[in-house]
Design a protein around this motif. Structure first.
Motif, PDB file in Angstrom:
ATOM      1  N   LYS A   1       0.851  -1.188   0.000  1.00 23.10           N
ATOM      2  CA  LYS A   1       0.000   0.000   0.000  1.00 23.10           C
ATOM      3  C   LYS A   1       0.890   1.242   0.000  1.00 23.10           C
ATOM      4  O   LYS A   1       2.080   1.179   0.308  1.00 23.10           O
ATOM      5  CB  LYS A   1      -0.895   0.002   1.237  1.00 23.10           C
ATOM      6  CG  LYS A   1      -1.897  -1.134   1.234  1.00 23.10           C
ATOM      7  CD  LYS A   1      -2.803  -1.049   2.432  1.00 23.10           C
ATOM      8  CE  LYS A   1      -3.808  -2.193   2.413  1.00 23.10           C
ATOM      9  NZ  LYS A   1      -4.652  -2.182   3.611  1.00 23.10           N
ATOM     10  N   ASP A   2       0.290   2.376  -0.345  1.00 22.78           N
ATOM     11  CA  ASP A   2       1.035   3.633  -0.414  1.00 22.78           C
ATOM     12  C   ASP A   2       1.653   4.041   0.924  1.00 22.78           C
ATOM     13  O   ASP A   2       2.683   4.693   0.959  1.00 22.78           O
ATOM     14  CB  ASP A   2       0.138   4.768  -0.929  1.00 22.78           C
ATOM     15  CG  ASP A   2      -0.229   4.584  -2.395  1.00 22.78           C
ATOM     16  OD1 ASP A   2       0.497   3.854  -3.106  1.00 22.78           O
ATOM     17  OD2 ASP A   2      -1.240   5.169  -2.826  1.00 22.78           O
ATOM     18  N   GLY A  60       2.915  -6.502   7.109  1.00 21.92           N
ATOM     19  CA  GLY A  60       3.469  -5.319   7.754  1.00 21.92           C
ATOM     20  C   GLY A  60       2.414  -4.228   7.787  1.00 21.92           C
ATOM     21  O   GLY A  60       1.816  -3.922   6.751  1.00 21.92           O
ATOM     22  N   ILE A  61       2.176  -3.681   8.957  1.00 24.90           N
ATOM     23  CA  ILE A  61       1.168  -2.635   9.123  1.00 24.90           C
ATOM     24  C   ILE A  61       1.843  -1.383   9.656  1.00 24.90           C
ATOM     25  O   ILE A  61       2.523  -1.432  10.683  1.00 24.90           O
ATOM     26  CB  ILE A  61       0.056  -3.089  10.087  1.00 24.90           C
ATOM     27  CG1 ILE A  61      -0.644  -4.326   9.528  1.00 24.90           C
ATOM     28  CG2 ILE A  61      -0.936  -1.965  10.341  1.00 24.90           C
ATOM     29  CD1 ILE A  61      -1.601  -4.976  10.487  1.00 24.90           C
ATOM     30  N   GLY A 110       2.698   8.958   8.995  1.00 22.98           N
ATOM     31  CA  GLY A 110       2.906  10.378   8.785  1.00 22.98           C
ATOM     32  C   GLY A 110       3.200  11.175  10.041  1.00 22.98           C
ATOM     33  O   GLY A 110       3.324  12.399   9.981  1.00 22.98           O
ATOM     34  N   THR A 111       3.350  10.501  11.186  1.00 17.46           N
ATOM     35  CA  THR A 111       3.664  11.201  12.432  1.00 17.46           C
ATOM     36  C   THR A 111       5.065  10.831  12.904  1.00 17.46           C
ATOM     37  O   THR A 111       5.693   9.918  12.352  1.00 17.46           O
ATOM     38  CB  THR A 111       2.653  10.834  13.545  1.00 17.46           C
ATOM     39  OG1 THR A 111       2.871   9.464  13.937  1.00 17.46           O
ATOM     40  CG2 THR A 111       1.213  10.990  13.066  1.00 17.46           C
ATOM     41  N   ASP A 112       5.518  11.491  13.947  1.00 19.56           N
ATOM     42  CA  ASP A 112       6.819  11.150  14.531  1.00 19.56           C
ATOM     43  C   ASP A 112       6.799   9.785  15.214  1.00 19.56           C
ATOM     44  O   ASP A 112       7.841   9.200  15.473  1.00 19.56           O
ATOM     45  CB  ASP A 112       7.248  12.208  15.553  1.00 19.56           C
ATOM     46  CG  ASP A 112       7.634  13.520  14.888  1.00 19.56           C
ATOM     47  OD1 ASP A 112       7.929  13.502  13.669  1.00 19.56           O
ATOM     48  OD2 ASP A 112       7.657  14.554  15.582  1.00 19.56           O
TER      49      ASP A 112
END
Length: 145
Positions: free
Chosen positions: A55-56, A76-77, A82-84
């Motif tokens: 996935k993207d 893998g999840i 997009g966060t720290d």
């Protein structure tokens, strides 16, 4: 950092599987591809099923099965994308028959709290120690600088 470690683990696993057996030229008399394992030449095992999706956000799933019953699956999840605090949590398994015909099965998880394997060829002490270390890591807050 954790994401890099998980990615490194995946790369090392892929490299280990890719280099576990070296493909050799086809024996002329047999007409089939062969692999070299140690000093023995064995028939090449065809892949009968294979799936790979990504996935993207970096999450993925892949699996394959060999005609000899060997198999590998991994998921893998990406969490907190997009966060720290972004991490990659991986879980998977593999199985194969050893030289004595014994089925070897391993299940594992890997993520921000470490790598935890369990399987027929992994001593329970190692699995227990890995689980305990993961639990300690889970309880301790991670300092982000």
């Amino acid at each position: 950092m954790v994401k890099s470690c998980a990615l490194l683990l995946i790369c090392v696993s892929a490299f280990a599987f890719a280099t576990a057996a070296t493909i050799r030229d086809r024996p002329a008399a047999i007409g089939k591809p062969a692999v070299v394992v140690g000093q023995q030449v064995k028939d090449f095992v065809p892949i009968v099923r294979s799936v790979a999706e990504r996935k993207d956000d970096g999450s993925f799933v892949f699996s394959y099965e060999g005609a000899d019953g060997s198999q590998r699956e991994e998921v893998g999840i990406v969490k907190n994308a997009g966060t720290d605090e972004e991490t990659l949590e991986v879980s998977g398994s593999y199985r194969y028959f050893d030289v004595d015909g014994q089925l070897i099965e391993v299940r594992y998880t890997a993520g921000e709290n470490g790598f935890v394997p369990q399987g027929t060829n992994i001593p329970q002490e190692i699995t227990a120690a890995a689980q305990a270390a993961a639990e300690v890591a889970r309880r301790q807050p991670v300092e982000v600088k």
